[in-house]
Scaffold this motif. Structure first.
Motif, PDB file in Angstrom:
ATOM      1  N   THR A 104       0.737  -1.131  -0.095  1.00  0.00           N
ATOM      2  CA  THR A 104       0.077  -0.015   0.081  1.00  0.00           C
ATOM      3  C   THR A 104       0.747   1.376  -0.025  1.00  0.00           C
ATOM      4  O   THR A 104       2.030   1.149   0.392  1.00  0.00           O
ATOM      5  N   LEU A 105       0.152   2.345  -0.474  1.00  0.00           N
ATOM      6  CA  LEU A 105       1.005   3.655  -0.559  1.00  0.00           C
ATOM      7  C   LEU A 105       1.203   4.285   0.868  1.00  0.00           C
ATOM      8  O   LEU A 105       0.077   3.989   1.755  1.00  0.00           O
ATOM      9  N   VAL A 106       2.330   4.850   1.069  1.00  0.00           N
ATOM     10  CA  VAL A 106       2.460   5.462   2.553  1.00  0.00           C
ATOM     11  C   VAL A 106       2.594   6.943   2.304  1.00  0.00           C
ATOM     12  O   VAL A 106       1.922   7.604   3.183  1.00  0.00           O
ATOM     13  N   ASP A 107       3.287   7.359   1.641  1.00  0.00           N
ATOM     14  CA  ASP A 107       3.285   9.169   1.389  1.00  0.00           C
ATOM     15  C   ASP A 107       3.372   9.661  -0.032  1.00  0.00           C
ATOM     16  O   ASP A 107       4.255   9.327  -0.790  1.00  0.00           O
ATOM     17  N   SER A 108       2.253  10.295  -0.284  1.00  0.00           N
ATOM     18  CA  SER A 108       2.111  10.803  -1.737  1.00  0.00           C
ATOM     19  C   SER A 108       1.034  11.684  -1.879  1.00  0.00           C
ATOM     20  O   SER A 108       0.137  11.915  -1.015  1.00  0.00           O
ATOM     21  N   TYR A 109       1.005  12.413  -2.919  1.00  0.00           N
ATOM     22  CA  TYR A 109       0.040  13.123  -3.320  1.00  0.00           C
ATOM     23  C   TYR A 109      -0.815  12.773  -4.626  1.00  0.00           C
ATOM     24  O   TYR A 109      -0.079  12.049  -5.561  1.00  0.00           O
ATOM     25  N   GLU A 110      -2.159  12.593  -4.819  1.00  0.00           N
ATOM     26  CA  GLU A 110      -2.877  11.837  -6.015  1.00  0.00           C
ATOM     27  C   GLU A 110      -4.013  13.069  -6.338  1.00  0.00           C
ATOM     28  O   GLU A 110      -4.530  13.631  -5.579  1.00  0.00           O
ATOM     29  N   ALA A 111      -4.293  12.866  -7.598  1.00  0.00           N
ATOM     30  CA  ALA A 111      -5.358  13.528  -8.221  1.00  0.00           C
ATOM     31  C   ALA A 111      -6.297  12.314  -8.876  1.00  0.00           C
ATOM     32  O   ALA A 111      -6.037  11.482  -9.587  1.00  0.00           O
ATOM     33  N   THR A 112      -7.630  12.373  -8.535  1.00  0.00           N
ATOM     34  CA  THR A 112      -8.714  11.469  -9.049  1.00  0.00           C
ATOM     35  C   THR A 112      -9.903  12.237  -9.577  1.00  0.00           C
ATOM     36  O   THR A 112     -10.362  13.008  -9.015  1.00  0.00           O
TER      37      THR A 112
END
Length: 211
Positions: A104-112
């Motif tokens: 699983t992801l831990v540290d990120s920025y995302e756009a959905t």
């Protein structure tokens, strides 16, 4: 089939992002999937299979990503992809702080585009915890098999605490949808395609620039 340069520029949005100041000198192309999508470095959740210009998720449902590691960390980046969600609850792109995690992801920025939630969304992972930081319910791509192919782009500036979501539909230009100023992450060493399975598709051109 051949692509006219002006048509392709419209597809990648390079002219738009340069004129708007999001692509600046020093931001080099890191992945340029103009026609064929390169093999992923890793993925988690529902598998995604690449066939030339399309990466298609299997029908299973799971919190999922598939992406690529960068040779070194960047503080400023822009990623764009064309997407068709089918019935996937959400579909989009993201920048991860480290190389891709094993699960699983831990540290990120995302756009959905969050069709299940009824909005476009900027979100962040901090120490494994996901938070939606800003949403826009007046424009988003629905999670339907009949939804048109749209473009989605995410710009991040770790030193300037800036995250932005852009979209492109039909023959229109890219347009800004969301902006945020989170300060949790300052550098990034991978990026990913975000989905929930259910036959979601990611379609070239898929581009990433960074510095």
């Amino acid at each position: 089939m051949s692509y006219a340069p002006s048509t392709f520029q419209a597809g990648t949005g390079e002219d738009f992002f340069r004129k708007e100041g999001f692509l600046v000198d020093g931001m080099a192309p890191l992945v340029t999937a103009r026609y064929t999508i390169p093999a992923f470095d890793d993925y988690d959740g529902t598998a995604v299979t690449i066939t030339n210009s399309v990466a298609k998720a299997a029908s299973g449902t799971a919190v999922s990503w598939a992406g690529w590691d960068l040779a070194s960390s960047i503080s400023k980046g822009l990623i764009l992809s064309y997407v068709q969600p089918s019935t996937s609850n959400y579909v989009g792109v993201g920048f991860n702080v480290s190389t891709l995690p094993t699960s699983t992801l831990v540290d990120s920025y995302e756009a959905t585009f969050d069709g299940a939630g009824g909005h476009s969304e900027l979100a962040k992972y901090v120490s494994g915890s996901l938070t939606a930081v800003t949403t826009e319910a007046t424009i988003f791509q629905n999670d339907a098999v009949s939804s048109a192919v749209w473009g989605i782009a995410l710009y991040v500036d770790g030193s300037g605490n800036s995250q932005r979501l852009f979209l492109k539909s039909g023959s229109s230009n890219w347009i800004p949808v969301l902006a945020n100023t989170e300060s949790d992450h300052s550098s990034f060493q991978s990026f990913y395609l975000r989905h929930y399975g259910e036959s979601a598709r990611f379609i070239s051109p898929i581009y990433c620039w960074g510095s």
